[in-house]
Every structure is written in C-alpha cells, then in structure tokens.
Write an enzyme that holds these catalytic residues in place. Structure first.
Site, PDB file in Angstrom:
ATOM      1  CE  LYS A 172      -1.833   2.939   2.325  1.00 36.49           C
ATOM      2  NZ  LYS A 172      -1.624   4.393   1.961  1.00 36.49           N
TER       3      LYS A 172
ATOM      4  CB  CYS B  65      12.761   8.760   8.799  1.00 45.50           C
ATOM      5  SG  CYS B  65      13.597   7.635   7.693  1.00 45.50           S
TER       6      CYS B  65
ATOM      7  N   GLY C 272       2.508   4.229  13.590  1.00 42.61           N
ATOM      8  CA  GLY C 272       3.189   2.993  13.998  1.00 42.61           C
ATOM      9  C   GLY C 272       2.568   2.402  15.265  1.00 42.61           C
TER      10      GLY C 272
ATOM     11  CD  GLU D 111      13.212   0.929   9.485  1.00 39.53           C
ATOM     12  OE1 GLU D 111      13.612   1.856  10.218  1.00 39.53           O
ATOM     13  OE2 GLU D 111      13.881  -0.071   9.212  1.00 39.53           O
TER      14      GLU D 111
HETATM   15  P1  NAP Z   1       1.723   8.404   7.957  1.00 37.08           P
HETATM   16  O1  NAP Z   1       0.318   8.758   8.189  1.00 37.08           O
HETATM   17  O2  NAP Z   1       2.473   7.701   9.021  1.00 37.08           O
HETATM   18  O3  NAP Z   1       1.776   7.581   6.585  1.00 37.08           O
HETATM   19  C1  NAP Z   1       2.623   6.507   6.266  1.00 37.08           C
HETATM   20  C2  NAP Z   1       1.818   5.400   5.607  1.00 37.08           C
HETATM   21  O4  NAP Z   1       0.899   4.820   6.542  1.00 37.08           O
HETATM   22  C3  NAP Z   1       0.945   5.874   4.459  1.00 37.08           C
HETATM   23  O5  NAP Z   1       0.903   4.880   3.465  1.00 37.08           O
HETATM   24  C4  NAP Z   1      -0.384   6.066   5.150  1.00 37.08           C
HETATM   25  O6  NAP Z   1      -1.488   6.128   4.301  1.00 37.08           O
HETATM   26  C5  NAP Z   1      -0.416   4.872   6.039  1.00 37.08           C
HETATM   27  N1  NAP Z   1      -1.379   4.984   7.151  1.00 37.08           N
HETATM   28  C6  NAP Z   1      -1.848   6.106   7.763  1.00 37.08           C
HETATM   29  N2  NAP Z   1      -2.717   5.784   8.737  1.00 37.08           N
HETATM   30  C7  NAP Z   1      -2.810   4.439   8.757  1.00 37.08           C
HETATM   31  C8  NAP Z   1      -3.557   3.503   9.536  1.00 37.08           C
HETATM   32  N3  NAP Z   1      -4.384   3.894  10.512  1.00 37.08           N
HETATM   33  N4  NAP Z   1      -3.407   2.175   9.284  1.00 37.08           N
HETATM   34  C9  NAP Z   1      -2.571   1.754   8.319  1.00 37.08           C
HETATM   35  N5  NAP Z   1      -1.859   2.583   7.541  1.00 37.08           N
HETATM   36  C10 NAP Z   1      -1.959   3.915   7.758  1.00 37.08           C
HETATM   37  O7  NAP Z   1       2.543   9.687   7.584  1.00 37.08           O
HETATM   38  P2  NAP Z   1       1.967  11.009   6.855  1.00 37.08           P
HETATM   39  O8  NAP Z   1       0.615  11.361   7.331  1.00 37.08           O
HETATM   40  O9  NAP Z   1       2.138  10.799   5.425  1.00 37.08           O
HETATM   41  O10 NAP Z   1       3.028  12.073   7.388  1.00 37.08           O
HETATM   42  C11 NAP Z   1       2.861  12.617   8.700  1.00 37.08           C
HETATM   43  C12 NAP Z   1       4.179  12.717   9.415  1.00 37.08           C
HETATM   44  O11 NAP Z   1       4.746  11.434   9.544  1.00 37.08           O
HETATM   45  C13 NAP Z   1       5.254  13.514   8.698  1.00 37.08           C
HETATM   46  O12 NAP Z   1       5.143  14.884   8.925  1.00 37.08           O
HETATM   47  C14 NAP Z   1       6.499  12.941   9.305  1.00 37.08           C
HETATM   48  O13 NAP Z   1       6.748  13.545  10.538  1.00 37.08           O
HETATM   49  C15 NAP Z   1       6.144  11.495   9.522  1.00 37.08           C
HETATM   50  N6  NAP Z   1       6.655  10.631   8.433  1.00 37.08           N
HETATM   51  C16 NAP Z   1       7.728   9.864   8.676  1.00 37.08           C
HETATM   52  C17 NAP Z   1       8.244   9.072   7.664  1.00 37.08           C
HETATM   53  C18 NAP Z   1       9.431   8.211   7.882  1.00 37.08           C
HETATM   54  O14 NAP Z   1      10.106   7.871   6.929  1.00 37.08           O
HETATM   55  N7  NAP Z   1       9.721   7.798   9.092  1.00 37.08           N
HETATM   56  C19 NAP Z   1       7.680   9.087   6.403  1.00 37.08           C
HETATM   57  C20 NAP Z   1       6.547   9.874   6.183  1.00 37.08           C
HETATM   58  C21 NAP Z   1       6.060  10.642   7.213  1.00 37.08           C
HETATM   59  P3  NAP Z   1      -1.829   7.523   3.573  1.00 37.08           P
HETATM   60  O15 NAP Z   1      -1.170   7.350   2.299  1.00 37.08           O
HETATM   61  O16 NAP Z   1      -3.294   7.643   3.479  1.00 37.08           O
HETATM   62  O17 NAP Z   1      -1.268   8.601   4.424  1.00 37.08           O
END
Ligand code: NAP
Ligand code: MG
Length: 493
Positions: A187, A296, A245, A262
């Site tokens: 996904k 990250c 996470g 991660e």
């Molecule tokens: P996120 O919500 O953690 O998204 C990462 C992935 O998880 C996406 O594919 C997301 O889907 C999915 N996801 C979200 N909620 C979920 C749930 N309840 N169950 C299963 N999967 C789920 O991150 P974001 O909203 O894109 O970004 C928010 C913040 O996260 C950023 O500002 C940053 O601080 C952090 N982040 C960290 C990393 C890293 O590499 N560690 C990467 C991205 C973001 P969607 O596509 O619908 O969001």
C-alpha cells in the site's frame, strides 16, 4: 526556469488501477482520488481508492500465489534470477521512473535519478543474491537425532510505505520479502502511488507470477487499516510516523501478526570544537535540507560546541542561501517543494511555533517565488537559540527546518542528544578518533555517522532505537524480518 508547465498530460493519460492477481483492477467501490504534482499543485492522475474489498481481493490473490501455482514451485535460485530481471527492468526504465518520481513527489530529478533509482535497482540486485543463500543449520543436540533448521517464508506480507522515498521504500520492503519466498500486498502512500504501480508492471513483464506482488492504492485509514486487520496477512512492515506505527502495533495485536516499524526521528548532529568546520557545515546542510528535510534520518537538531557555534552558524546560513528551492525538473535544482499542501502547512506551523517560543530565526521560514507560488515550496530555514523544551527541538518537523542548540562539553552534548523519544540516527563531527568512537557508542540511535551524514547502503542494516521503531531493514538483517525458523527432529534410533 525549465519546464514551467510540468507535462501532467503524459501521466494522466492512463487511469491508475490497483494491481491485483496480475491484473489492473478498478476499486470495488469505483472510487478514485487525485494525486498531485507538488511543484505546481496540479492534478497528475486519478488513482483507485482502495478499501476493505480491494484489500480482501489482494490478500486472496497473494495467499493463492503463496500456497499454489508458480511461486512456491520456483527454486530459490530461480526466485533470485527473477529479482535480477526486475532490477534490470528498473534500470532500463530508470530515466522514466525518476521523472515520474519527481513529478509525483517533487524531489529534484537529478537526485531521483542518482539516488532513488540507483538505490532501488541496487536493492533488488542485492536481495536477488540472497534468495539462494537462506541456509538452515544442523544442530548438535544430544541423543540419536538428526536435528536441523529451515528458514521459511512467513506467507502474505502487508507493506505500508510513506511518500518521501516512494520507490526506494517499496524496494526495501518488496525485494527482501520476495527473495525469502513471501508474497506481498503493498500500500503506497496516498500522495505518491505512481511509481509503485510501475514497479508492479515491470515486475510482471520480468516474469513475476501473478499474485506475488499486489499493489492496492488508497488511504491509510481505509486500505492501510484493512491490511493491518486482515487475519490472513502474516506480517506488516511499516514506514511512516510514530503515531501511526503505534496504531498499527495495537491493531496487529488482534491477529498477532508480525510487525516491523521504521518510524520518525529527531536526529542529533553533534559538532565538536575540533571538527573540520567546513566539512561539518557541508554535512549539516545536507543533513537537514536533503529531500527538503523530508527524511526520517534528517539531522534536524544541530548541537554545536559553544567555541565554534558562531563560526559554524555563519557558514550554515551562507550555505542555506545557496540552496534556494526551484523547479525539480530543472537539473540545476538542489531543493524541491514539500510533498503536499498539508505538509507545507504542517511545517509552516512549526516555523510559527519556533518564533512564538523565542527561537531566533536566522534565515528562511518564508515561501520563495517558484512556479508562480503555486507549488509547496519553502525556503531553507535555520533557527538558533533553540532550547530543548521548545516544540521545534522535540517534534519531528519533516521539512527544511534546522534548530541549532549550543553545548559546553561532551557530557552536555550527549544529554541534549538524548532528550528525545526517538533514536533513529545521529552524527558526530570531530578530528579526535577516540572521541568519535566514544560518542558513537554512547548515542542511542540505530545509525551513527562519524564525519559524514545520510549515507546508507543496501548492505548495511537500518532501523530505529526507542520510539523510532524496531526491526532492521537492509543488509542480511532484513532476512530476519521475512522468514521464520522451523526445527525438524528426525529419530535415528
Ligand atoms: P503516515 O500517516 O504515518 O503515513 C505513512 C503510511 O501509513 C501511508 O501509506 C499512510 O497512508 C499509512 N497509514 C496512515 N494511517 C494508517 C492507519 N491507521 N493504518 C494503516 N496505515 C496507515 O505519515 P503522513 O501522514 O504521510 O506524514 C505525517 C508525518 O509522519 C510527517 O510529517 C512525518 O513527521 C512522519 N513521516 C515519517 C516518515 C518516515 O520515513 N519515518 C515518512 C513519512 C512521514 P496515507 O497514504 O493515506 O497517508
Ligand atoms: Mg496520511
């Protein structure tokens, strides 16, 4: 500016569907959602909005591919050969894939080609080589027994990835999972689904049997959550925010599926007074501004020994001035936009918090004039006088915003470094080899760089301490994430 009007027509000509069981399938609901190009905010393509029904179909396809058909009948060596062919296909299409990555994510084309695509190809090659080397052991147990272990795949792996390195994140997860003989439902992030779909297309063309790699596009709360809850998914590998996470770990408990995470970081980059300050300034600039700070491992907290604080900060501000954001398709551009309007607003909120809480804004914090300001651009931003209790010192910003914190001695540096719930990466700059190793050993982080920053390799494990997650991707360590050990006892009496 080159290519003022990004050629969205070339991308949007084809409607994007899920890739399930080797076929392109619309969402069961018929719903789609737009994906954008961050450099202009234009819609790039419509993508299938996956939901529980789509995940159900994909998991069924992945399960069938794992249990019957071509995949379980392939020898490990043949699996490896297939992965080599996928790597070759990615390499042959690297220019087009880099361009698509840039259009959908906003990262400079130069970097997408040199880093993201190169890393993706390497990752598939590296794990292709592991496929036929997953040996077991013969155990010296007492008694008339022949006792040995086998390293077996887990089954169906759900993989949920973020938008900052879309294709690389897919490769880090898909390549080891397939090398170990699993099947996958991937996904991709809602913001950047396009290159993952291309990966699936190329993998099929390279000969990957149907159902082995499935891609369901959609939102986390719907498609992602359905994958995490599905009782027939054996493992979830996730990269993204620490908040999500935690949700995933909670949800996965109901079916006790394996989880590897991660997550975020707030990585300290420590500059000691004896460091080569030009190298440290160059490294600190890359540490925070690479990928527009959306990494990250971003070195978002710069800890500087007081003696060299002013000199280093002066060098940093000069370097930031040379990093003005620009059109990511322009080969001269070194910094692109943020990925989305939402991310831009989130980061601007942190800039405001920095000002409100009394940090000193040295440069940036404002939006440059690029593409008539329609894109999600932000100038490289540096705050000095940051104190550890400030929001910008504690929370992951995920944008081009650096906080500089002064320290007096090494003990204070380590104390500051550890004032975070995260532990993904850290760096230290010094000419003293003893101090370098001492600090490297003391830092609670999954990766520590000495006199360098951000370097990763497919062969070297990567992952977090503390709330940056657990499990190690890359290197041979990733094989642990995608296999389980079986012990076989044979009675010889
Ligand atoms: P996120 O919500 O953690 O998204 C990462 C992935 O998880 C996406 O594919 C997301 O889907 C999915 N996801 C979200 N909620 C979920 C749930 N309840 N169950 C299963 N999967 C789920 O991150 P974001 O909203 O894109 O970004 C928010 C913040 O996260 C950023 O500002 C940053 O601080 C952090 N982040 C960290 C990393 C890293 O590499 N560690 C990467 C991205 C973001 P969607 O596509 O619908 O969001
Ligand atoms: Mg999201």
């Amino acid at each position: 500016m080159a290519d003022a009007h990004l050629p969205t027509a070339e991308v949007s000509a084809t409607a994007r569907r899920h890739f399930i069981g080797g076929a392109w399938q619309p969402a069961a609901s018929g719903e789609t959602f737009p994906t954008y190009t961050p450099a202009t905010g234009e819609v790039l393509a419509e993508v299938a909005a996956g939901d529980t029904d789509d995940v159900e179909r994909a998991v069924r396809a992945a399960r069938a591919a794992f249990e019957d058909g071509a995949w379980p009948r392939l020898s490990a060596r043949e699996r490896g050969r297939l992965l080599y062919r996928i790597a070759d296909a990615l390499e042959a299409n690297a220019d087009a894939l880099a361009r698509l990555e840039t259009l959908n994510n906003g990262k400079p084309l130069r970097e997408a080609r040199a880093f993201d695509l190169a890393g993706t190809v390497e990752c598939f090659r590296y794990y292709a080589g592991w496929a036929d080397k997953l040996d077991g052991e013969v155990l010296a147990v007492p008694g008339p027994y022949f006792t040995y272990t086998r390293r077996e795949p887990l089954g169906v792996c759900g993989q949920i990835i973020p938008w900052n390195f879309p294709l690389q994140m897919a490769a880090w997860k898909v390549a080891p999972a397939l090398a170990c003989g699993n099947t996958v439902v991937l996904k991709p992030a809602e913001q950047t689904p396009l290159t993952a779909l291309e990966l699936a297309r190329l993998a099929q063309e390279a000969g990957l049997p149907d159902g082995v790699l499935n891609v369901v596009t959609g939102f986390g709360e719907t498609a992602g959550a359905a994958l995490v809850r599905h009782p027939d998914v054996d493992k979830i590998a996730f990269t993204g925010s620490t908040a999500v996470g935690k949700t995933i770990q909670r949800e996965a408990a109901a079916t006790l599926k394996r989880v590897s995470l991660e997550l975020g970081g707030k990585s300290p980059n420590i500059v000691l007074a004896d460091a080569d300050l030009d190298a440290a300034a160059r490294g600190a600039t890359a540490a925070i501004f690479y990928n527009t700070g959306q990494a990250c491992t971003a070195g978002s907290r710069l800890l500087v020994q007081r003696k060299v604080h002013d000199e280093l900060v002066e060098k940093l501000v000069a370097r930031a001035a040379g990093m003005r954001p620009g059109d990511p398709l322009d080969p001269k551009t070194r910094m692109g936009p943020l990925v989305s309007q939402e991310q831009l607003e989130r980061v601007l909120g942190y800039v405001q918090a920095g000002k409100d809480e009394g940090a000193e804004l040295l440069t940036g914090g404002d939006q440059p004039e690029v593409n008539g300001r329609r894109g999600y651009f932000l100038n490289p931003t540096i705050f000095a006088g940051v104190r550890p209790e400030m929001t910008i010192a504690r929370e992951e910003i995920f944008g081009p915003v650096l906080g500089v914190l002064p320290f007096h001695d090494l003990d204070e540096a380590l104390h500051l470094a550890h004032q975070t719930e995260y532990g993904l990466a850290a760096a230290v700059w010094t000419r003293d080899v003893t101090k370098a190793h001492r600090v490297a050993h003391a830092l609670r982080a999954g990766t520590v760089w000495v006199n360098m920053y951000h370097t990763l390799d497919t062969g070297a494990p990567f992952g977090g301490y503390r709330q940056s997650g657990y499990g190690r991707e890359l290197g041979k360590h990733a094989l642990e994430l995608y296999t389980q050990v079986k012990t076989v006892w044979v009675n010889l009496s």
